[in-house]
Design a protein around this motif. Structure first.
Motif, PDB file in Angstrom:
ATOM      1  N   THR A 167      24.697 -10.026  -9.117  1.00  0.00           N
ATOM      2  CA  THR A 167      25.230  -8.736  -8.685  1.00  0.00           C
ATOM      3  C   THR A 167      24.234  -7.610  -8.942  1.00  0.00           C
ATOM      4  OG1 THR A 167      27.494  -9.495  -9.145  1.00  0.00           O
ATOM      5  CG2 THR A 167      27.153  -7.123  -8.941  1.00  0.00           C
ATOM      6  N   ALA A 168      23.598  -7.614 -10.115  1.00  0.00           N
ATOM      7  CA  ALA A 168      22.627  -6.565 -10.450  1.00  0.00           C
ATOM      8  C   ALA A 168      21.429  -6.615  -9.502  1.00  0.00           C
ATOM      9  CB  ALA A 168      22.169  -6.721 -11.891  1.00  0.00           C
ATOM     10  N   GLN A 169      20.958  -7.816  -9.175  1.00  0.00           N
ATOM     11  CA  GLN A 169      19.843  -7.941  -8.246  1.00  0.00           C
ATOM     12  C   GLN A 169      20.217  -7.385  -6.876  1.00  0.00           C
ATOM     13  OE1 GLN A 169      18.329 -11.947  -8.076  1.00  0.00           O
ATOM     14  NE2 GLN A 169      17.828 -12.026 -10.252  1.00  0.00           N
ATOM     15  N   ALA A 170      21.412  -7.733  -6.391  1.00  0.00           N
ATOM     16  CA  ALA A 170      21.852  -7.258  -5.080  1.00  0.00           C
ATOM     17  C   ALA A 170      21.997  -5.736  -5.066  1.00  0.00           C
ATOM     18  CB  ALA A 170      23.170  -7.930  -4.697  1.00  0.00           C
ATOM     19  N   GLN A 171      22.550  -5.173  -6.131  1.00  0.00           N
ATOM     20  CA  GLN A 171      22.717  -3.719  -6.206  1.00  0.00           C
ATOM     21  C   GLN A 171      21.371  -3.012  -6.195  1.00  0.00           C
ATOM     22  OE1 GLN A 171      25.023  -3.354  -9.794  1.00  0.00           O
ATOM     23  NE2 GLN A 171      26.992  -3.530  -8.734  1.00  0.00           N
ATOM     24  N   LEU A 172      20.395  -3.579  -6.905  1.00  0.00           N
ATOM     25  CA  LEU A 172      19.053  -2.986  -6.957  1.00  0.00           C
ATOM     26  C   LEU A 172      18.415  -2.945  -5.575  1.00  0.00           C
ATOM     27  CD1 LEU A 172      16.474  -2.158  -8.731  1.00  0.00           C
ATOM     28  CD2 LEU A 172      15.844  -4.551  -8.460  1.00  0.00           C
ATOM     29  N   ILE A 173      18.440  -4.077  -4.875  1.00  0.00           N
ATOM     30  CA  ILE A 173      17.815  -4.168  -3.555  1.00  0.00           C
ATOM     31  C   ILE A 173      18.503  -3.222  -2.576  1.00  0.00           C
ATOM     32  CG2 ILE A 173      17.389  -5.729  -1.613  1.00  0.00           C
ATOM     33  CD1 ILE A 173      17.279  -7.994  -3.816  1.00  0.00           C
ATOM     34  N   THR A 174      19.836  -3.177  -2.635  1.00  0.00           N
ATOM     35  CA  THR A 174      20.585  -2.279  -1.759  1.00  0.00           C
ATOM     36  C   THR A 174      20.192  -0.824  -2.000  1.00  0.00           C
ATOM     37  OG1 THR A 174      22.463  -3.819  -1.744  1.00  0.00           O
ATOM     38  CG2 THR A 174      22.898  -1.550  -1.065  1.00  0.00           C
ATOM     39  N   ARG A 175      20.099  -0.437  -3.276  1.00  0.00           N
ATOM     40  CA  ARG A 175      19.774   0.958  -3.601  1.00  0.00           C
ATOM     41  C   ARG A 175      18.365   1.327  -3.158  1.00  0.00           C
ATOM     42  NH1 ARG A 175      18.120   3.029  -8.591  1.00  0.00           N
ATOM     43  NH2 ARG A 175      18.784   1.136  -9.673  1.00  0.00           N
ATOM     44  N   ALA A 176      17.423   0.407  -3.315  1.00  0.00           N
ATOM     45  CA  ALA A 176      16.049   0.694  -2.909  1.00  0.00           C
ATOM     46  C   ALA A 176      15.965   0.955  -1.408  1.00  0.00           C
ATOM     47  CB  ALA A 176      15.143  -0.467  -3.299  1.00  0.00           C
ATOM     48  N   TRP A 177      16.644   0.116  -0.621  1.00  0.00           N
ATOM     49  CA  TRP A 177      16.593   0.303   0.832  1.00  0.00           C
ATOM     50  C   TRP A 177      17.365   1.543   1.267  1.00  0.00           C
ATOM     51  CZ3 TRP A 177      13.638  -1.797   4.522  1.00  0.00           C
ATOM     52  CH2 TRP A 177      12.848  -2.886   4.151  1.00  0.00           C
ATOM     53  N   GLN A 178      18.458   1.850   0.585  1.00  0.00           N
ATOM     54  CA  GLN A 178      19.179   3.082   0.896  1.00  0.00           C
ATOM     55  C   GLN A 178      18.310   4.299   0.614  1.00  0.00           C
ATOM     56  OE1 GLN A 178      22.597   2.463  -1.603  1.00  0.00           O
ATOM     57  NE2 GLN A 178      23.856   1.634   0.051  1.00  0.00           N
ATOM     58  N   THR A 179      17.567   4.266  -0.497  1.00  0.00           N
ATOM     59  CA  THR A 179      16.675   5.367  -0.849  1.00  0.00           C
ATOM     60  C   THR A 179      15.568   5.546   0.173  1.00  0.00           C
ATOM     61  OG1 THR A 179      17.091   4.987  -3.206  1.00  0.00           O
ATOM     62  CG2 THR A 179      15.133   6.257  -2.641  1.00  0.00           C
ATOM     63  N   SER A 180      15.063   4.432   0.692  1.00  0.00           N
ATOM     64  CA  SER A 180      13.956   4.498   1.656  1.00  0.00           C
ATOM     65  C   SER A 180      14.375   5.117   2.987  1.00  0.00           C
ATOM     66  CB  SER A 180      13.403   3.094   1.919  1.00  0.00           C
ATOM     67  OG  SER A 180      14.288   2.334   2.743  1.00  0.00           O
ATOM     68  N   GLY A 181      15.648   4.972   3.352  1.00  0.00           N
ATOM     69  CA  GLY A 181      16.111   5.454   4.649  1.00  0.00           C
ATOM     70  C   GLY A 181      15.669   4.586   5.804  1.00  0.00           C
ATOM     71  N   LEU A 182      15.038   3.445   5.499  1.00  0.00           N
ATOM     72  CA  LEU A 182      14.535   2.554   6.542  1.00  0.00           C
ATOM     73  C   LEU A 182      15.595   1.536   6.943  1.00  0.00           C
ATOM     74  CD1 LEU A 182      10.992   1.818   5.040  1.00  0.00           C
ATOM     75  CD2 LEU A 182      11.549   3.440   6.869  1.00  0.00           C
ATOM     76  N   ASP A 183      15.470   1.047   8.149  1.00  0.00           N
ATOM     77  CA  ASP A 183      16.360   0.004   8.648  1.00  0.00           C
ATOM     78  C   ASP A 183      15.909  -1.334   8.058  1.00  0.00           C
ATOM     79  OD1 ASP A 183      17.855  -1.848  10.069  1.00  0.00           O
ATOM     80  OD2 ASP A 183      17.620  -0.826  11.991  1.00  0.00           O
ATOM     81  N   PRO A 184      16.769  -2.050   7.331  1.00  0.00           N
ATOM     82  CA  PRO A 184      16.356  -3.334   6.754  1.00  0.00           C
ATOM     83  C   PRO A 184      15.973  -4.362   7.809  1.00  0.00           C
ATOM     84  CG  PRO A 184      18.733  -3.054   6.599  1.00  0.00           C
ATOM     85  CD  PRO A 184      18.172  -1.733   7.030  1.00  0.00           C
ATOM     86  N   ALA A 185      16.412  -4.149   9.034  1.00  0.00           N
ATOM     87  CA  ALA A 185      16.061  -5.074  10.113  1.00  0.00           C
ATOM     88  C   ALA A 185      14.589  -4.970  10.486  1.00  0.00           C
ATOM     89  CB  ALA A 185      16.932  -4.808  11.340  1.00  0.00           C
TER      90      ALA A 185
END
Length: 269
Positions: A106-124
């Motif tokens: 769960t902690a790993q998933a939350q970290l990755i999600t937050r990093a991509w949200q911060t970037s504003g980039l499309d994960p695709a």
């Protein structure tokens, strides 16, 4: 990777105009190796078989590396050779876990999600991800599960349907040089920088049969077992997008880090 994150944060806050971040790992005593071996953490055959069904531990490695970080505008003005642009970074801690070798999904998933949200980039638009990937029976499936959870959340937030085919290759430099432990993040980061420079993604070694506990169907991910050209994606306007990659580092003390990197803009020497 935590050092890189802290350096980036310091520059963003105006505490410094440039920073050097690095990592070093030197094996000076047999005691740690003996302890890890007795704990079943090391591969008996001296091969780090990341993502493979025969994964049975990692291989200790030595090394050091460092990067010079500057604001992009400053690096462009100074005429520097730019290897990559860091678009976002994040750090967290896994909290209480069952053991040193059982990370918190769960902690790993939350970290990755937050990093991509911060970037504003499309994960695709991410086409390569350098995993922590130690080549352990338990750790590799936990990491891919966390990645799947994070990208499922990110896709849903952007209104994307589940990917019809994978677009992001997974790799781990540990299959090539072993686990550099306190310098592992720097080894993986260097791999990404060189991959961007040469526009090729190196394949994973010792990968013959995918670990049956790793489920990638219906996810954006595929495990790469051969070196391939790093072909850029095309944007809605028909122009190529910058190549984008991410890297994860999960310390066995519980500290996690995730960085998102992008191909630098073209410059004139």
């Amino acid at each position: 990777l935590v050092a890189v994150h802290r350096a980036v944060t310091s520059i963003q806050r105006g505490e410094c105009s440039a920073a050097i971040a690095g990592g070093v790992n030197v094996i000076l005593s047999p005691l740690t190796t003996l302890s890890f071996s007795r704990a079943g953490m090391l591969a008996p055959d001296g091969r780090c078989k990341v993502f493979d069904a025969a994964a049975d531990g990692y291989v200790r490695g030595e090394g050091c590396g460092a990067v010079l970080l500057k604001p992009l505008a400053t690096a462009l003005a100074d005429g520097d050779h730019i290897y990559a642009v860091i678009r976002a970074s994040a750090v967290n801690h896994g909290g209480r876990a069952a053991s040193l070798t059982a990370p918190n999904t769960t902690a790993q998933a939350q970290l990755i999600t937050r990093a991509w949200q911060t970037s504003g980039l499309d994960p695709a638009t991410c086409t390569y991800l350098e995993t922590h990937g130690t080549g352990t029976t338990l750790g590799d499936p936990i990491e891919t599960t966390a990645l799947t959870q994070a990208f499922t959340t990110l896709y849903q937030q952007r209104g994307h349907p589940a990917p019809s085919r994978p677009h992001c290759h997974l790799g781990s430099v540990k299959s090539n040089v072993g686990h550099l432990e306190t310098a592992a993040g720097m080894a993986g980061l260097t791999k990404i920088l060189l991959a961007l420079r040469h526009q090729q993604i190196p394949g994973n070694l010792h990968l013959n049969q995918l670990n049956p506990y790793i489920r990638l169907d219906g996810t954006p991910f595929t495990v790469l077992n051969h070196t391939r050209d790093w072909t850029p994606l095309t944007g809605p306007d028909g122009r190529p997008l910058p190549r984008r990659a991410a890297i994860s580092g999960f310390g066995y003390g519980g500290v996690n880090a995730h960085l998102i990197l992008e191909e630098p803009p073209p410059t004139t020497p």
